[in-house]
Design an enzyme around this catalytic site. Structure first.
Site, PDB file in Angstrom:
ATOM      1  N   CYS A 207      41.715  43.171  38.278  1.00  0.00           N
ATOM      2  CA  CYS A 207      40.458  43.932  38.263  1.00  0.00           C
ATOM      3  C   CYS A 207      40.465  45.078  39.268  1.00  0.00           C
ATOM      4  CB  CYS A 207      39.292  42.999  38.533  1.00  0.00           C
ATOM      5  SG  CYS A 207      39.470  42.102  40.081  1.00  0.00           S
TER       6      CYS A 207
ATOM      7  N   GLU B 245      30.805  39.590  39.173  1.00  0.00           N
ATOM      8  CA  GLU B 245      32.042  40.249  39.609  1.00  0.00           C
ATOM      9  C   GLU B 245      32.661  40.848  38.359  1.00  0.00           C
ATOM     10  OE1 GLU B 245      33.333  40.421  42.702  1.00  0.00           O
ATOM     11  OE2 GLU B 245      31.956  39.112  43.781  1.00  0.00           O
TER      12      GLU B 245
HETATM   13  P1  NAD Z   1      35.328  38.115  29.736  1.00  0.00           P
HETATM   14  O1  NAD Z   1      34.062  38.720  30.188  1.00  0.00           O
HETATM   15  O2  NAD Z   1      35.759  38.294  28.324  1.00  0.00           O
HETATM   16  O3  NAD Z   1      35.279  36.516  29.948  1.00  0.00           O
HETATM   17  C1  NAD Z   1      34.872  35.932  31.158  1.00  0.00           C
HETATM   18  C2  NAD Z   1      34.251  34.576  30.878  1.00  0.00           C
HETATM   19  O4  NAD Z   1      33.096  34.744  30.051  1.00  0.00           O
HETATM   20  C3  NAD Z   1      35.171  33.592  30.166  1.00  0.00           C
HETATM   21  O5  NAD Z   1      35.093  32.354  30.830  1.00  0.00           O
HETATM   22  C4  NAD Z   1      34.585  33.507  28.772  1.00  0.00           C
HETATM   23  O6  NAD Z   1      34.729  32.232  28.198  1.00  0.00           O
HETATM   24  C5  NAD Z   1      33.127  33.824  28.983  1.00  0.00           C
HETATM   25  N1  NAD Z   1      32.531  34.462  27.800  1.00  0.00           N
HETATM   26  C6  NAD Z   1      33.139  35.272  26.914  1.00  0.00           C
HETATM   27  N2  NAD Z   1      32.253  35.687  25.975  1.00  0.00           N
HETATM   28  C7  NAD Z   1      31.074  35.119  26.267  1.00  0.00           C
HETATM   29  C8  NAD Z   1      29.769  35.150  25.683  1.00  0.00           C
HETATM   30  N3  NAD Z   1      29.525  35.861  24.589  1.00  0.00           N
HETATM   31  N4  NAD Z   1      28.796  34.450  26.269  1.00  0.00           N
HETATM   32  C9  NAD Z   1      29.038  33.745  27.386  1.00  0.00           C
HETATM   33  N5  NAD Z   1      30.240  33.675  27.983  1.00  0.00           N
HETATM   34  C10 NAD Z   1      31.243  34.338  27.440  1.00  0.00           C
HETATM   35  O7  NAD Z   1      36.415  38.615  30.759  1.00  0.00           O
HETATM   36  P2  NAD Z   1      37.963  38.409  30.698  1.00  0.00           P
HETATM   37  O8  NAD Z   1      38.504  39.160  29.527  1.00  0.00           O
HETATM   38  O9  NAD Z   1      38.298  36.962  30.834  1.00  0.00           O
HETATM   39  O10 NAD Z   1      38.398  39.138  32.069  1.00  0.00           O
HETATM   40  C11 NAD Z   1      38.647  40.501  32.133  1.00  0.00           C
HETATM   41  C12 NAD Z   1      37.519  41.236  32.798  1.00  0.00           C
HETATM   42  O11 NAD Z   1      37.139  40.627  33.994  1.00  0.00           O
HETATM   43  C13 NAD Z   1      37.930  42.649  33.164  1.00  0.00           C
HETATM   44  O12 NAD Z   1      36.890  43.535  32.875  1.00  0.00           O
HETATM   45  C14 NAD Z   1      38.132  42.570  34.665  1.00  0.00           C
HETATM   46  O13 NAD Z   1      37.986  43.783  35.350  1.00  0.00           O
HETATM   47  C15 NAD Z   1      37.100  41.582  35.047  1.00  0.00           C
HETATM   48  N6  NAD Z   1      37.458  40.949  36.314  1.00  0.00           N
HETATM   49  C16 NAD Z   1      36.702  41.198  37.403  1.00  0.00           C
HETATM   50  C17 NAD Z   1      37.053  40.617  38.606  1.00  0.00           C
HETATM   51  C18 NAD Z   1      36.252  40.833  39.859  1.00  0.00           C
HETATM   52  O14 NAD Z   1      36.522  40.141  40.830  1.00  0.00           O
HETATM   53  N7  NAD Z   1      35.298  41.737  39.890  1.00  0.00           N
HETATM   54  C19 NAD Z   1      38.173  39.799  38.681  1.00  0.00           C
HETATM   55  C20 NAD Z   1      38.916  39.583  37.535  1.00  0.00           C
HETATM   56  C21 NAD Z   1      38.551  40.149  36.357  1.00  0.00           C
END
Ligand code: NAD
Length: 471
Positions: free
Chosen positions: A256, A222
């Site tokens: 999002c 997602e």
């Molecule tokens: P992110 O991708 O930075 O982090 C998400 C998760 O990934 C966190 O739990 C984090 O600890 C983990 N993570 C971070 N770096 C990692 C790595 N190198 N290896 C493994 N895991 C890692 O996202 P965010 O900043 O928390 O959220 C914002 C993003 O999420 C935006 O792009 C937004 O559009 C998207 N989003 C999508 C939805 C949806 O339903 N499609 C909903 C909410 C947010």
């Protein structure tokens, strides 16, 4: 679990190492196949959310300055509705579905039987830090899986609270929480989970899918995107402006499926901007920093990223920023182009670029060449125009004359396409995502015609004639 049905692997914090196998050992006992067992877990989670409402609202206030009404509806309320829907419909969802059986297999019967995967990993982002781990967890539990939740480290109060609440009420083998950032997440991703459900940015989504590929683990991603919102000259301008302002500035734009930018027909640009400004003032007053209904930016890193966008274009509303309070006013900018930094990636904050158009087809052709967004919005009274937009530009979901509406119907699957993700959940779509749909045929041992067995002799001509009739 021992013979008395008691939990044996305990509660409380778990180390990320070996957690998938620990849960799978429990999963193999078959306990989660029982629908009543699943309902009990869902009811436990429900009670937890109701009892700990005040703690949850406080954690969300600390992490994101979330107004209580927004926090309740978009975090607690959404998960409660998911739980209630699952409790009501689980029997129907889990029932094997009988399908047609071809003559070749007569006498016999064919069914599609949903079965749980095993231990599933749910990784969440910080913007809706409770909803976006617990709604997938509800679907996973309803489908009979065990769940490991990895909340976002960037919403630390909510992450710690989720860990505590789950540890108090669930055995680790059924549902457990691993907290932390990249390190613990990597440790989790190194294990062979039976399913991984990831919500976050597109770049990290790639890392997750690469890790999952090592173990051939199926994934739902997602992800985010730059969601266009098209406003045509025939739109109801007042309602469009109110709905857009609400959707954009809810959670200070950190949503999002928020409209990322507006494409407004030039003939109504000024009237639309006036209506947008009036909507913002109507919602948050003349000083939104003093409004109890306006959230804050999650951290300094994102504040700095967003503040960097404020130097370009013409600010027609908002524009104020206060780093100490992580406050950025609901802001509208005009005079930017696709070459400006604000138009390069998902904004994910309360800054709304408004671009005017004369030729819709040219705009649609440009959108078609861009990565597929998670959401697409159109405001118009003309059904044909709306259809033209939907047919030309693909997106995870879409709403006509509203914002977020595609998310609020649990009978609609919620998910992205292309760069905005793959797979979907909510309601039955969530149950289906966390179930393997197994094909099962039951046959009788008689008759058993010799035709299909070697030696085939001269049977080829007969088989050719029979196949289209018996399959
Ligand atoms: P992110 O991708 O930075 O982090 C998400 C998760 O990934 C966190 O739990 C984090 O600890 C983990 N993570 C971070 N770096 C990692 C790595 N190198 N290896 C493994 N895991 C890692 O996202 P965010 O900043 O928390 O959220 C914002 C993003 O999420 C935006 O792009 C937004 O559009 C998207 N989003 C999508 C939805 C949806 O339903 N499609 C909903 C909410 C947010």
């Amino acid at each position: 679990m021992n013979g008395n049905g008691e939990l044996t692997t305990g509660r409380g914090p778990v180390a990320p190492e070996g957690v998938a196998e620990m849960q799978r050992r429990f999963f193999r006992t078959g306990a989660t196949r029982d629908l009543e067992f699943r309902r009990r877990q869902l009811r436990t989670l429900r009670d937890l959310l109701v009892q700990r409402e005040a703690d949850i609202l406080e954690a969300l206030r600390l992490d994101l300055g979330r107004p209580a009404a927004e926090a309740y509806t978009s975090e607690i309320g959404v998960v409660l509705v998911e739980i209630d829907t699952a409790l009501k419909r689980l029997g129907r969802w889990a029932r094997p579905k009988r399908v047609r059986t071809p003559w070749l297999l007569f006498p016999g019967s064919s069914r599609i039987v949903p079965e749980p995967y095993g231990s599933v990993l749910v990784i969440g982002p910080w913007n809706y830090p409770l909803q976006l781990v617990l709604a997938p967890a509800v679907a996973a539990l309803a489908a009979g899986n065990c769940v490991v939740i990895k909340p976002s480290e960037h919403a630390p109060a909510t992450s710690a609270l989720i860990a505590r609440m789950i540890a108090e009420s669930f055995g680790n083998e059924v549902m457990t929480v691993v907290e932390g950032g990249v390190g613990p997440t990597r440790t989790l991703l190194g294990q062979d989970f039976d399913y991984i459900f990831f919500t976050g940015g597109t770049g990290i989504g790639r890392i997750v899918m690469t890790a999952a590929a090592e173990n051939l683990t199926p994934v739902t991603l997602e992800l985010g995107g730059k969601n266009p919102c098209i406003v045509a000259a025939d739109a109801d301008i007042g309602t469009a402006a109110k709905r857009i302002a609400w959707g954009k500035y809810f959670n200070a734009g950190q949503t999002c499926i928020a409209p990322d930018f507006i494409l407004v027909e030039r003939a109504i640009e000024q009237r639309f901007l006036d209506a947008l400004k009036a909507a913002i003032t109507g919602f948050y007053g003349s000083d939104p920093a003093a409004s109890p209904d306006y959230a804050r930016i999650v951290n300094e890193h994102h504040f700095d990223r967003l503040a960097g966008f404020l130097g370009r274009g013409e600010i027609v509303a908002g524009g104020e920023a206060d780093r100490d309070r992580r406050y950025i006013a609901p802001t509208v900018v005009t005079g930017v182009t696709w070459d400006d930094p604000v138009m390069a990636d998902e904004i994910f904050g309360p800054i709304l670029p408004v671009l005017a158009w004369d030729d819709l087809d040219a705009e649609l052709a440009a959108l078609q060449r861009r990565p597929k967004p998670l959401a697409l919005y159109v405001f118009t009274r003309d059904g044909n125009l709306a259809d033209r937009v939907l047919e030309t530009v693909s997106s995870g979901g879409a709403a006509i004359n509203d914002i977020f509406a595609q998310l609020l119907n649990l009978d609609l699957p919620f998910g992205g396409v292309g760069d905005s993700g793959m797979g979907a959940y909510h309601g039955k779509a969530g149950f289906d995502t966390f179930s393997h749909h197994r094909a099962v045929v039951r046959r009788s041992t008689w008759p058993d015609p010799a035709l299909k067995y070697p030696p085939y002799g001269n049977s080829l001509a007969l088989l050719k004639r029979l196949m289209p009739r018996i399959l």
